[in-house]
Design a protein around this motif. Structure first.
Motif, short mmCIF file in Angstrom:
data_model
loop_
_atom_site.label_atom_id
_atom_site.label_comp_id
_atom_site.label_asym_id
_atom_site.label_seq_id
_atom_site.Cartn_x
_atom_site.Cartn_y
_atom_site.Cartn_z
N ILE A 1 34.03 -2.66 5.08
CA ILE A 1 35.01 -3.02 6.11
C ILE A 1 34.76 -4.44 6.61
O ILE A 1 35.68 -5.11 7.08
N PHE B 1 33.59 9.36 5.70
CA PHE B 1 33.79 8.36 6.74
C PHE B 1 34.65 8.95 7.85
O PHE B 1 35.10 10.10 7.76
N ALA C 1 37.23 8.44 3.80
CA ALA C 1 37.52 9.38 4.88
C ALA C 1 38.18 10.64 4.35
O ALA C 1 37.90 11.75 4.81
N GLY D 1 42.85 1.40 8.25
CA GLY D 1 42.11 0.50 7.38
C GLY D 1 42.77 -0.87 7.27
O GLY D 1 42.10 -1.90 7.30
N TYR E 1 30.58 3.87 -3.34
CA TYR E 1 30.23 4.91 -2.37
C TYR E 1 29.93 6.25 -3.06
O TYR E 1 29.11 7.04 -2.58
N PRO F 1 38.09 2.57 2.93
CA PRO F 1 37.77 3.55 3.97
C PRO F 1 38.70 4.75 3.95
O PRO F 1 38.30 5.86 4.34
N PHE G 1 40.44 7.08 9.59
CA PHE G 1 40.80 6.17 8.51
C PHE G 1 41.57 6.88 7.40
O PHE G 1 42.09 6.22 6.49
N VAL H 1 30.76 2.01 3.00
CA VAL H 1 32.11 1.85 3.53
C VAL H 1 32.07 1.02 4.81
O VAL H 1 32.92 0.15 5.04
N TRP H 2 31.06 1.26 5.64
CA TRP H 2 30.90 0.50 6.88
C TRP H 2 30.77 -1.00 6.60
O TRP H 2 31.38 -1.83 7.27
#
Length: 484
Positions: free
Chosen positions: A104, A328, A323, A345, A80, A319, A332, A100-101
């Motif tokens: 997950i 993010f 965050a 998370g 990321y 995450p 999270f 990150v999306w």
């Protein structure tokens, strides 16, 4: 060359040997014990060894991408940050958010394959276990793992070491058993047209086998996430990556050839057969009897459980770190008020692991692997390869202790390999539509980003800030934000 100073108070204590061992411990878990039959089925015979070699080559090419990015930005948190640095000039925080999306989703899907494999091998010890019983056992194990992680965990080094030792013992025993009753006529019993490169059947099987092979090599980038603790990351990262991939390739080839010489590969084509469900246990039983087979089965169960435990522990932090860094959703970044672990998370990935497990149980392992690789390919592998080229152009003065050998050839070959896997995903999982699902998940991620960006008032609903954090004399000294 001396190591650059680290950040966050972390000392650079990890050298080449422990970095290589860390990569290998993450690469070899329960994977080969459950995917060798998948590889044979994909290729339709002993030529399945090509899948392990091709997977190793793709991992090697992609590993050099990780090596350059990780050495230039050590300890940054992985993909990321690489995407944030490369794509901030045009799309703000969109790409790191999407990584990150998707993480997950694909991280718990990887963990769910471990639970599926665990239940498969448990069936060897519990022959009367039915579909519903297996489903309940798997879901119960996932709940148990989440409960075990619902507490402060200061270190997983001991767990990783134990898991590596148990896995290595299981591999050695299976290899020894296979070669003690090795029959070359079985191992090299190639079907007609096995190497017909002009036929579509070979290349379709190659695509499916390559996806399985790469799945088994995942983990070669583990040391890159610990860049701030590596001695001389510019040398340690590429060497530990290459050494781990070549070492694991040897292990997989020994296992594959040994198993093919111990059992008739035709038996692996039936998903309901004992060889397909618990290959290692059958090899041990044929060679040394039921007792030793049961012992090794227990070792494999321990390996599978520990690998899922460690994977969800590490995955739940992705995450959280994003965050906390403002990439993010803020929820999270919340920690448990008493034990200090990222609750949101962990719960999210635990639930997705359960869903992935049920998908794998009620379809097949190959479908699950296709689903997780397609969503990973779009936003991590392909995007990260593009990020390498973008950073070479946008930040030519970025300190690069390691520069990719023969650039850009390895990155081009890696891009082609990942794209090949992606294009053949639907064909290798007929009726499951992994490509469409991956595109839908990314589209949903873009919508989530827009809602989040509007709330946070960042691009495209606010000013775009460019922060070339690692451009400068030292990769550990951040620069001030600059106006685009």
């Amino acid at each position: 060359m001396s190591s650059p100073p680290s950040t966050g108070g972390l000392a650079r204590r990890i050298g080449l040997l422990p970095a290589t061992a860390l990569n290998m411990s993450q690469m070899v878990g329960v994977g080969p014990f459950i995917t060798i039959p998948l590889m044979v089925a994909a290729f339709g015979g002993p030529q399945a060894v090509l899948g392990w070699v091709a997977g190793a080559l793709l991992a090697l090419f992609d590993g050099l991408v990780w090596a350059e990015l990780g050495a230039a930005m050590p300890g940054a948190g992985g993909t990321y940050v690489y995407l944030r640095e490369a794509f901030q000039y045009r799309s703000g925080k969109l790409m790191p958010f999407l990584f990150v999306w998707t993480a997950i989703l694909f991280v718990p899907l990887i963990m769910s394959t471990g639970v599926v494999g665990l239940v498969q091998y448990l069936g060897y010890l519990w022959p009367s276990m039915g579909q519903v019983s297996g489903d309940l056992v798997g879901l119960g194990l996932i709940a148990l793992i989440v409960l075990l992680l619902w507490r402060r965990v200061d270190s997983v080094a001991r767990l990783t070491t134990v898991m590596w030792g148990v896995m290595l013992l299981a591999v050695v025993l299976v290899v020894a058993a296979a070669y003690s009753h090795f029959d070359a006529a079985h191992a090299f019993d190639y079907p007609r047209g096995a190497f017909d490169l002009s036929g579509a059947r070979f290349w379709t099987g190659f695509g499916a086998g390559l996806a399985v092979g790469v799945y088994d090599y995942l983990g070669y980038n583990t040391a890159a996430y610990l860049g701030s603790e590596l001695k001389n990351p510019g040398r340690t990262l590429p060497r530990s990556t290459v050494t781990a991939i070549l070492g694991v390739m040897v292990i997989y080839l020994l296992l594959q050839v040994g198993v093919l010489g111990a059992v008739d590969w035709h038996r692996m084509l039936d998903p309901g057969s004992a060889v397909y469900q618990s290959m290692a246990s059958v090899v041990l039983e044929q060679a040394w009897g039921r007792g030793p087979a049961q012992v090794v089965t227990v070792l494999i169960l321990v390996t599978a459980f520990a690998s899922v435990l460690a994977g969800l522990l590490a995955g739940s932090r992705i995450p959280f770190d994003a965050a906390r860094d403002g990439v993010f959703f803020r929820s999270f970044a919340r920690l448990h008020p008493r034990h200090g672990f990222p609750m949101v998370g962990l719960v999210t990935m635990g639930l997705i692991t359960a869903v992935g497990f049920m998908i794998g149980r009620h379809t097949d392992m190959g479908t699950l692997i296709q689903l997780l690789t397609t969503v990973m390919v779009l936003v991590q592998t392909l995007s990260q390869i593009v990020a390498l080229t973008v950073l070479r152009r946008r930040q030519p003065h970025l300190r690069r202790p390691y520069r990719m050998w023969l650039y850009p050839l390895p990155s081009v070959l890696a891009f082609a390999g990942w794209a090949y896997i992606y294009v053949y995903a639907d064909h290798n999982a007929p009726g499951r539509h992994p490509i469409e699902w991956s595109l839908a998940w990314v589209a949903l991620g873009v919508l989530a980003f827009l809602l989040w960006a509007r709330k946070e008032r960042i691009w495209p609903f606010g000013d775009r800030q460019i922060h070339e954090q690692y451009a400068g004399a030292s990769p550990d000294v951040p620069k001030e934000p600059v106006t685009p």
